[in-house]
Motif scaffolding. Sequence first.
Motif, PDB file in Angstrom:
ATOM      1  N   LEU A  28       7.168 -11.756   3.296  1.00  0.00           N
ATOM      2  CA  LEU A  28       7.556 -10.753   1.775  1.00  0.00           C
ATOM      3  C   LEU A  28       6.680 -10.661   1.159  1.00  0.00           C
ATOM      4  N   ASP A  29       6.803 -11.910   1.239  1.00  0.00           N
ATOM      5  CA  ASP A  29       6.139 -12.344  -0.399  1.00  0.00           C
ATOM      6  C   ASP A  29       5.008 -12.253  -0.421  1.00  0.00           C
ATOM      7  N   GLU A  30       4.523 -12.625   0.745  1.00  0.00           N
ATOM      8  CA  GLU A  30       3.048 -12.186   1.090  1.00  0.00           C
ATOM      9  C   GLU A  30       1.902 -10.888   0.166  1.00  0.00           C
ATOM     10  N   LEU A  31       3.229 -10.057   1.359  1.00  0.00           N
ATOM     11  CA  LEU A  31       3.547  -8.645   1.116  1.00  0.00           C
ATOM     12  C   LEU A  31       2.704  -8.104   0.018  1.00  0.00           C
ATOM     13  N   SER A  32       3.795  -8.508  -0.785  1.00  0.00           N
ATOM     14  CA  SER A  32       4.021  -8.414  -2.275  1.00  0.00           C
ATOM     15  C   SER A  32       2.789  -8.956  -3.287  1.00  0.00           C
ATOM     16  N   GLN A  33       2.679  -9.609  -2.493  1.00  0.00           N
ATOM     17  CA  GLN A  33       0.765 -10.351  -3.652  1.00  0.00           C
ATOM     18  C   GLN A  33       0.080  -9.813  -3.234  1.00  0.00           C
ATOM     19  N   GLN A  34      -0.594  -9.158  -1.862  1.00  0.00           N
ATOM     20  CA  GLN A  34      -1.437  -7.989  -1.494  1.00  0.00           C
ATOM     21  C   GLN A  34      -1.685  -7.286  -2.078  1.00  0.00           C
ATOM     22  N   THR A  35      -0.949  -6.480  -2.803  1.00  0.00           N
ATOM     23  CA  THR A  35       0.103  -5.368  -2.742  1.00  0.00           C
ATOM     24  C   THR A  35      -0.276  -5.118  -4.167  1.00  0.00           C
ATOM     25  N   PHE A  87      -6.137  -9.329   8.201  1.00  0.00           N
ATOM     26  CA  PHE A  87      -7.155  -9.473   8.167  1.00  0.00           C
ATOM     27  C   PHE A  87      -6.995  -8.787   6.608  1.00  0.00           C
ATOM     28  N   PHE A  88      -6.608  -9.339   5.901  1.00  0.00           N
ATOM     29  CA  PHE A  88      -6.662  -9.139   4.473  1.00  0.00           C
ATOM     30  C   PHE A  88      -7.271 -10.515   4.031  1.00  0.00           C
ATOM     31  N   GLU A  89      -7.457 -11.745   4.413  1.00  0.00           N
ATOM     32  CA  GLU A  89      -8.919 -12.163   4.780  1.00  0.00           C
ATOM     33  C   GLU A  89      -9.952 -12.496   5.158  1.00  0.00           C
ATOM     34  N   GLU A  90     -10.087 -11.531   6.378  1.00  0.00           N
ATOM     35  CA  GLU A  90     -11.427 -11.199   6.934  1.00  0.00           C
ATOM     36  C   GLU A  90     -11.729 -10.254   6.789  1.00  0.00           C
ATOM     37  N   LYS A  91     -10.746  -9.049   6.343  1.00  0.00           N
ATOM     38  CA  LYS A  91     -11.572  -8.113   6.086  1.00  0.00           C
ATOM     39  C   LYS A  91     -11.221  -7.309   4.794  1.00  0.00           C
ATOM     40  N   GLU A  92     -11.128  -8.689   4.123  1.00  0.00           N
ATOM     41  CA  GLU A  92     -11.281  -7.735   2.030  1.00  0.00           C
ATOM     42  C   GLU A  92     -11.074  -6.294   1.743  1.00  0.00           C
ATOM     43  N   PRO A  93     -10.157  -5.728   1.956  1.00  0.00           N
ATOM     44  CA  PRO A  93      -9.480  -4.790   2.093  1.00  0.00           C
ATOM     45  C   PRO A  93     -10.504  -3.832   0.507  1.00  0.00           C
ATOM     46  N   ASN A  99      -2.967  -1.871   0.312  1.00  0.00           N
ATOM     47  CA  ASN A  99      -1.842  -0.931  -0.240  1.00  0.00           C
ATOM     48  C   ASN A  99      -1.030  -0.691   1.290  1.00  0.00           C
ATOM     49  N   ARG A 100      -2.229  -0.133   0.978  1.00  0.00           N
ATOM     50  CA  ARG A 100      -1.741   0.799   2.140  1.00  0.00           C
ATOM     51  C   ARG A 100      -1.598   0.608   3.739  1.00  0.00           C
ATOM     52  N   TYR A 101      -2.261  -0.846   3.660  1.00  0.00           N
ATOM     53  CA  TYR A 101      -2.244  -1.545   5.091  1.00  0.00           C
ATOM     54  C   TYR A 101      -0.841  -2.250   5.248  1.00  0.00           C
ATOM     55  N   GLN A 161      -6.149  10.432  -0.930  1.00  0.00           N
ATOM     56  CA  GLN A 161      -6.886  10.721  -2.054  1.00  0.00           C
ATOM     57  C   GLN A 161      -7.857   9.142  -2.943  1.00  0.00           C
ATOM     58  N   GLN A 162      -6.443   8.258  -2.979  1.00  0.00           N
ATOM     59  CA  GLN A 162      -7.192   6.915  -3.673  1.00  0.00           C
ATOM     60  C   GLN A 162      -7.781   6.382  -2.904  1.00  0.00           C
ATOM     61  N   ILE A 163      -8.483   6.193  -1.241  1.00  0.00           N
ATOM     62  CA  ILE A 163      -9.051   5.502  -1.204  1.00  0.00           C
ATOM     63  C   ILE A 163     -10.071   6.137  -0.630  1.00  0.00           C
ATOM     64  N   VAL A 164     -10.862   5.911  -0.941  1.00  0.00           N
ATOM     65  CA  VAL A 164     -12.531   6.903  -0.907  1.00  0.00           C
ATOM     66  C   VAL A 164     -13.915   6.330   0.778  1.00  0.00           C
TER      67      VAL A 164
END
Length: 166
Positions: A28-35, A87-93, A99-101, A161-164
């Motif tokens: 949960l700490d990681e998700l909070s930091q990733q978004t 996902f966060f390391e390899e896909k560099e979203p 945020n949506r992931y 709409q924010q995801i282009v």
Amino acid sequence: MPAESLEDLFLIELKDVYDTEHRLLGALDELSQQTTQEEAQQAFEEHREETEQHIRNLEQAFQALGEEPEREECEGIQGMIEETEEFFEEKEPAEQVANRYAIGAAQKTERYEITAYENMLQWAQEADMDREIIEAIEANLADEQSALRDLQRMAEEFDYQQIVAV
């Protein structure tokens, strides 16, 4: 530990979900930091506090069973955590994709926990376990269901709409 009774099955799952809750503290700490979505960050931080209470509730259930709290590795939740990290390391979203992931990853874990707690509650009731055990599991289940509802609302309100598309 052989599983020869419903009580044995409950204790095995109790150890598994105890590990799950511990692992989710860090996740949960990681998700909070990733978004970067403030509402999602706040939801992850609030659920982290609930998770700390879930651990205490499970410790009460162990105590009511006359058992020491013990973690048994939950490979299911570990797999979900690793999948999210990869996902966060390899896909560099992009920011909004991240945020949506994050919301979707949290929904997966909530559903996993809900199923575990529903099973445990049913087994505890069928085995006529102490009311203190049942109440601990009911409290955790209610929190997980509430968290999932909040995440579902966030997902429904997400501004796609924010995801282009590139």
